[in-house]
Design a protein around this motif. Structure first.
Motif, short mmCIF file in Angstrom:
data_model
loop_
_atom_site.label_atom_id
_atom_site.label_comp_id
_atom_site.label_asym_id
_atom_site.label_seq_id
_atom_site.Cartn_x
_atom_site.Cartn_y
_atom_site.Cartn_z
N MET A 1 0.83 -1.18 0.00
CA MET A 1 0.00 0.00 0.00
C MET A 1 0.88 1.25 0.00
SD MET A 1 -3.06 0.84 2.58
CE MET A 1 -2.95 2.41 3.37
N LYS A 2 0.56 2.20 -0.86
CA LYS A 2 1.34 3.41 -0.98
C LYS A 2 0.96 4.41 0.11
CE LYS A 2 1.78 3.18 -5.94
NZ LYS A 2 1.43 3.77 -7.20
N GLY A 3 1.98 5.11 0.60
CA GLY A 3 1.75 6.18 1.55
C GLY A 3 1.37 7.45 0.81
N ARG A 4 1.00 8.45 1.56
CA ARG A 4 0.58 9.73 0.98
C ARG A 4 1.70 10.37 0.17
NH1 ARG A 4 -2.77 11.98 -1.54
NH2 ARG A 4 -3.33 14.12 -1.10
N VAL A 5 2.93 10.31 0.66
CA VAL A 5 4.07 10.90 -0.06
C VAL A 5 4.26 10.20 -1.40
CG1 VAL A 5 6.58 11.17 -0.02
CG2 VAL A 5 5.24 11.75 1.99
N GLN A 6 4.16 8.88 -1.41
CA GLN A 6 4.33 8.14 -2.66
C GLN A 6 3.22 8.48 -3.67
OE1 GLN A 6 4.99 3.95 -1.99
NE2 GLN A 6 6.40 4.38 -0.31
N GLU A 7 2.01 8.67 -3.18
CA GLU A 7 0.91 9.05 -4.07
C GLU A 7 1.17 10.41 -4.71
OE1 GLU A 7 -2.59 9.00 -1.66
OE2 GLU A 7 -2.64 6.81 -1.52
N SER A 29 18.40 13.83 6.49
CA SER A 29 19.24 12.64 6.32
C SER A 29 18.54 11.63 5.43
CB SER A 29 19.54 12.00 7.68
OG SER A 29 18.37 11.41 8.22
N GLU A 30 19.32 10.77 4.82
CA GLU A 30 18.75 9.74 3.94
C GLU A 30 17.82 8.80 4.69
OE1 GLU A 30 20.15 6.32 0.75
OE2 GLU A 30 21.53 7.93 1.28
N PRO A 31 18.20 8.31 5.89
CA PRO A 31 17.27 7.42 6.61
C PRO A 31 15.94 8.10 6.94
CG PRO A 31 19.47 7.26 7.56
CD PRO A 31 19.50 8.40 6.57
N THR A 32 15.98 9.38 7.32
CA THR A 32 14.75 10.10 7.62
C THR A 32 13.92 10.29 6.37
OG1 THR A 32 15.77 11.21 9.50
CG2 THR A 32 13.79 12.22 8.59
N ALA A 33 14.58 10.64 5.26
CA ALA A 33 13.86 10.81 3.99
C ALA A 33 13.18 9.52 3.57
CB ALA A 33 14.83 11.29 2.90
N LEU A 34 13.85 8.39 3.77
CA LEU A 34 13.24 7.10 3.43
C LEU A 34 12.06 6.77 4.33
CD1 LEU A 34 16.43 5.01 2.60
CD2 LEU A 34 14.60 5.66 1.02
N LYS A 35 12.16 7.15 5.61
CA LYS A 35 11.03 6.93 6.52
C LYS A 35 9.82 7.74 6.06
CE LYS A 35 13.63 5.79 10.66
NZ LYS A 35 14.01 6.22 12.01
N ILE A 36 10.07 8.96 5.64
CA ILE A 36 8.97 9.79 5.14
C ILE A 36 8.42 9.19 3.85
CG2 ILE A 36 8.40 12.06 4.15
CD1 ILE A 36 10.39 13.24 6.22
N ASN A 38 8.38 6.12 2.97
CA ASN A 38 7.65 4.89 3.31
C ASN A 38 6.41 5.14 4.16
OD1 ASN A 38 9.35 3.14 1.87
ND2 ASN A 38 10.82 3.15 3.54
N GLY A 39 6.19 6.38 4.56
CA GLY A 39 4.98 6.72 5.30
C GLY A 39 5.02 6.42 6.78
N GLU A 40 6.22 6.20 7.34
CA GLU A 40 6.31 5.87 8.76
C GLU A 40 5.78 6.99 9.65
OE1 GLU A 40 10.05 4.14 9.99
OE2 GLU A 40 10.25 3.17 8.05
#
Length: 74
Positions: A1-7, A29-36, A38-40
């Motif tokens: 399922m896609k998160g809002r950012v991915q949509e 940071s890259e880890p934080t950007a990836l968390k965003i 992925n919708g965490e």
């Protein structure tokens, strides 16, 4: 399922690599950007102006040419 950012990224044909790169340009940071990406953050409850999470969401909104409110799930 896609998160809002991915949509929102899909609407402007932005890949995850492009999103992370743009976020890094804005000091995220890259880890934080990836968390965003992925919708965490979507399960986060208490946003406030002093929260680092909210600051990063503002950066994400800028990257996606959207408003911060569009990223926060209803």
């Amino acid at each position: 399922m896609k998160g809002r950012v991915q949509e929102l990224a899909e609407r402007i044909n932005m890949s995850s690599d492009e999103f992370v790169g743009e976020m890094r340009k804005r000091g995220c940071s890259e880890p934080t950007a990836l968390k965003i990406w992925n919708g965490e953050y979507e399960s986060f409850v208490d946003y406030n102006d002093n929260n680092v999470q909210l600051s990063n969401l503002r950066k994400a909104a800028e990257v996606l040419s959207a408003k911060t409110g569009m990223l926060i799930p209803q």
